[in-house]
Write a protein that holds these residues in place. Structure first.
Motif, PDB file in Angstrom:
ATOM      1  N   GLY A  11       0.788  -1.225   0.000  1.00  0.00           N
ATOM      2  CA  GLY A  11       0.000   0.000   0.000  1.00  0.00           C
ATOM      3  C   GLY A  11       0.814   1.265   0.000  1.00  0.00           C
ATOM      4  N   ASP A  12       0.279   2.277   0.652  1.00  0.00           N
ATOM      5  CA  ASP A  12       0.739   3.640   0.471  1.00  0.00           C
ATOM      6  C   ASP A  12       1.946   4.023   1.326  1.00  0.00           C
ATOM      7  OD1 ASP A  12      -1.405   3.055   2.217  1.00  0.00           O
ATOM      8  OD2 ASP A  12      -1.727   5.162   2.647  1.00  0.00           O
ATOM      9  N   VAL A  13       2.806   4.846   0.703  1.00  0.00           N
ATOM     10  CA  VAL A  13       3.940   5.484   1.365  1.00  0.00           C
ATOM     11  C   VAL A  13       3.748   6.989   1.160  1.00  0.00           C
ATOM     12  CG1 VAL A  13       6.437   5.621   1.562  1.00  0.00           C
ATOM     13  CG2 VAL A  13       5.377   3.514   0.699  1.00  0.00           C
ATOM     14  N   ILE A  14       3.770   7.737   2.242  1.00  0.00           N
ATOM     15  CA  ILE A  14       3.327   9.133   2.220  1.00  0.00           C
ATOM     16  C   ILE A  14       4.267   9.999   3.062  1.00  0.00           C
ATOM     17  CG2 ILE A  14       1.481  10.658   3.102  1.00  0.00           C
ATOM     18  CD1 ILE A  14       0.468   9.305   0.676  1.00  0.00           C
ATOM     19  N   THR A  93       6.270  11.842  -4.701  1.00  0.00           N
ATOM     20  CA  THR A  93       5.881  11.030  -3.554  1.00  0.00           C
ATOM     21  C   THR A  93       4.616  11.613  -2.934  1.00  0.00           C
ATOM     22  OG1 THR A  93       8.167  10.393  -3.133  1.00  0.00           O
ATOM     23  CG2 THR A  93       6.647  10.239  -1.273  1.00  0.00           C
ATOM     24  N   GLY A  94       3.710  10.763  -2.527  1.00  0.00           N
ATOM     25  CA  GLY A  94       2.445  11.218  -1.975  1.00  0.00           C
ATOM     26  C   GLY A  94       2.617  12.069  -0.729  1.00  0.00           C
ATOM     27  N   LEU A 115      -0.522   6.071  -6.746  1.00  0.00           N
ATOM     28  CA  LEU A 115      -1.444   5.708  -7.823  1.00  0.00           C
ATOM     29  C   LEU A 115      -0.774   4.884  -8.912  1.00  0.00           C
ATOM     30  CD1 LEU A 115      -3.265   9.139  -8.259  1.00  0.00           C
ATOM     31  CD2 LEU A 115      -4.096   7.122  -7.020  1.00  0.00           C
ATOM     32  N   ARG A 116       0.564   4.836  -8.873  1.00  0.00           N
ATOM     33  CA  ARG A 116       1.314   4.165  -9.934  1.00  0.00           C
ATOM     34  C   ARG A 116       1.815   2.777  -9.529  1.00  0.00           C
ATOM     35  NH1 ARG A 116       3.435   8.601 -12.960  1.00  0.00           N
ATOM     36  NH2 ARG A 116       4.544   7.113 -14.300  1.00  0.00           N
ATOM     37  N   LEU A 117       1.391   2.301  -8.356  1.00  0.00           N
ATOM     38  CA  LEU A 117       1.749   0.949  -7.960  1.00  0.00           C
ATOM     39  C   LEU A 117       1.130  -0.045  -8.939  1.00  0.00           C
ATOM     40  CD1 LEU A 117       3.120  -0.869  -5.803  1.00  0.00           C
ATOM     41  CD2 LEU A 117       0.924  -0.890  -4.591  1.00  0.00           C
ATOM     42  N   THR A 118       1.920  -1.013  -9.405  1.00  0.00           N
ATOM     43  CA  THR A 118       1.451  -1.939 -10.440  1.00  0.00           C
ATOM     44  C   THR A 118       1.352  -3.367  -9.938  1.00  0.00           C
ATOM     45  OG1 THR A 118       3.665  -2.465 -11.262  1.00  0.00           O
ATOM     46  CG2 THR A 118       2.566  -0.511 -12.199  1.00  0.00           C
ATOM     47  N   ALA A 119       0.507  -4.135 -10.610  1.00  0.00           N
ATOM     48  CA  ALA A 119       0.382  -5.555 -10.292  1.00  0.00           C
ATOM     49  C   ALA A 119       1.698  -6.277 -10.517  1.00  0.00           C
ATOM     50  CB  ALA A 119      -0.727  -6.168 -11.146  1.00  0.00           C
ATOM     51  N   GLU A 120       2.450  -5.868 -11.537  1.00  0.00           N
ATOM     52  CA  GLU A 120       3.734  -6.521 -11.831  1.00  0.00           C
ATOM     53  C   GLU A 120       4.727  -6.313 -10.701  1.00  0.00           C
ATOM     54  OE1 GLU A 120       1.358  -5.998 -15.341  1.00  0.00           O
ATOM     55  OE2 GLU A 120       2.079  -4.502 -13.881  1.00  0.00           O
ATOM     56  N   HIS A 121       4.754  -5.107 -10.141  1.00  0.00           N
ATOM     57  CA  HIS A 121       5.667  -4.845  -9.029  1.00  0.00           C
ATOM     58  C   HIS A 121       5.277  -5.660  -7.805  1.00  0.00           C
ATOM     59  CE1 HIS A 121       8.432  -2.883  -6.364  1.00  0.00           C
ATOM     60  NE2 HIS A 121       7.440  -2.489  -5.582  1.00  0.00           N
ATOM     61  N   LEU A 143      -9.126   1.436  -3.406  1.00  0.00           N
ATOM     62  CA  LEU A 143     -10.057   2.550  -3.559  1.00  0.00           C
ATOM     63  C   LEU A 143      -9.616   3.532  -4.639  1.00  0.00           C
ATOM     64  CD1 LEU A 143     -10.781   3.173   0.230  1.00  0.00           C
ATOM     65  CD2 LEU A 143     -12.172   1.900  -1.411  1.00  0.00           C
ATOM     66  N   ASP A 144      -8.314   3.571  -4.930  1.00  0.00           N
ATOM     67  CA  ASP A 144      -7.809   4.393  -6.032  1.00  0.00           C
ATOM     68  C   ASP A 144      -7.819   3.574  -7.316  1.00  0.00           C
ATOM     69  OD1 ASP A 144      -7.220   6.704  -4.555  1.00  0.00           O
ATOM     70  OD2 ASP A 144      -5.308   5.872  -3.891  1.00  0.00           O
ATOM     71  N   ALA A 145      -8.494   4.064  -8.349  1.00  0.00           N
ATOM     72  CA  ALA A 145      -8.602   3.312  -9.601  1.00  0.00           C
ATOM     73  C   ALA A 145      -7.238   3.026 -10.215  1.00  0.00           C
ATOM     74  CB  ALA A 145      -9.473   4.078 -10.595  1.00  0.00           C
ATOM     75  N   GLY A 146      -6.288   3.961 -10.060  1.00  0.00           N
ATOM     76  CA  GLY A 146      -4.971   3.776 -10.664  1.00  0.00           C
ATOM     77  C   GLY A 146      -4.191   2.603 -10.105  1.00  0.00           C
ATOM     78  N   SER A 147      -4.402   2.275  -8.830  1.00  0.00           N
ATOM     79  CA  SER A 147      -3.651   1.187  -8.198  1.00  0.00           C
ATOM     80  C   SER A 147      -4.514  -0.045  -7.918  1.00  0.00           C
ATOM     81  CB  SER A 147      -3.038   1.681  -6.879  1.00  0.00           C
ATOM     82  OG  SER A 147      -4.031   2.199  -6.017  1.00  0.00           O
TER      83      SER A 147
END
Length: 299
Positions: A11-14, A93-94, A115-121, A143-147
């Motif tokens: 998940g998120d790093v902020i 960075t968020g 938002l740029r986290l990918t399934a491949e990563h 909840l974010d469509a991008g991730s």
């Protein structure tokens, strides 16, 4: 109890800009505050609290290829978190501005590279943690469509590898936007779902916490409803119900309290603790978190 296995947190790093207000926010004028810049993000905070318990933990996330991203990863490294964090060129960075007063907080968010986290990563990171026994997902990723594809892949890949899974429901407003039906489909049959009182109401309606837990246990195998100063409730499909009171402490800043609670719950439950003991451990860490400013354990 047995030894807690490695936990993979996705998940998120902020970067958190935390302002602990001296009183209610005065619109259009000045409000005094104590302000601090620190690491944040639900997933990153939970990973840091897990590491502070001496449990092996890998964080999977994304930051920008910027100074803030390098700082966030460096501080997690120092905290003992194994970072499988992707640096995304061209993304920032968020950042979250947190306005905290009494036992409430309001957040203003720029999700940035999250938002740029990918399934491949996510797939590569899981392959790089063969000793993992559990995957914990911050629902912000869903909840974010991008991730969202990364979050869905994380849960699917964990099941394929025989890992147990948990999801923290993250935040009531974005849950409301995506809708309860969609979210509960995404997390169907996770081993543990964590929700706070507002999130439980979005997902299960305005019932009492035990009834909300029973409703949500149709989707998740176990449900914990976090109620802040009112304690927490555990409900599972075997009809087990456990209730734990909250600790009585002086609240300084509630930022990250739910993340600390999740870390305590997971480390205890995965080591074999019974529900009440796991809730008690979670409550201990949540109480510790609200006694200081910021979302991470004190070094």
């Amino acid at each position: 109890m047995s030894r807690t296995p490695r936990i993979v947190v996705v998940g998120d790093v902020i970067t958190d800009v935390v302002a602990v207000l001296s009183g209610p926010l005065v619109s259009g004028s000045d409000t005094g505050a104590e302000i601090r810049f620190s690491g944040g993000g639900q997933a990153a905070n939970t990973a840091a609290w897990i590491a502070a318990q001496g449990v092996a933990v890998t964080l999977v996330g994304a930051v920008g290829d910027d100074d803030a991203g390098r700082d966030r990863v460096a501080e997690l490294d120092r905290a003992g978190v194994d970072c499988a964090v992707d640096r995304v060129p061209g993304a920032s960075t968020g950042t979250v501005i947190v306005l905290a007063v009494d036992d409430e907080r309001t957040m203003v968010s720029q999700r940035g590279a999250n938002l740029r986290l990918t399934a491949e990563h996510v797939e590569r990171a899981l392959a790089g943690a063969p000793d993992a026994g559990h995957l914990h997902l911050s629902a912000y990723t869903l909840l974010d469509a991008g991730s969202r594809s990364a979050g869905l892949r994380a849960l699917a890949a964990a099941r394929e590898r025989g890992l147990t899974t948990s999801v923290d429901a993250a935040s009531a407003a974005p849950l409301r936007r995506v809708g309860a039906a969609a979210f509960l489909t995404w997390v169907r049959d996770v081993d543990l779902l964590l929700v706070n009182a507002d999130e439980a109401t979005v997902l299960a309606g305005g019932l009492d916490p035990a009834a909300q837990g029973r409703v949500l246990s149709a989707s998740a195998r176990r449900v914990v409803v976090k109620r802040g100063a009112a304690g927490a409730v555990w409900v599972d499909r075997s009809a087990t119900l456990s209730v734990a009171p909250a600790r009585r402490v002086a609240v300084v800043d509630v930022t990250g309290a739910g993340d600390a609670f999740a870390a305590g719950l997971l480390t205890a439950w995965l080591a074999g603790a019974e529900p009440r003991a796991a809730l008690d451990r979670a409550g201990d860490l949540g109480a510790l978190a609200v006694c200081t400013i910021g979302a991470r354990p004190t070094p």
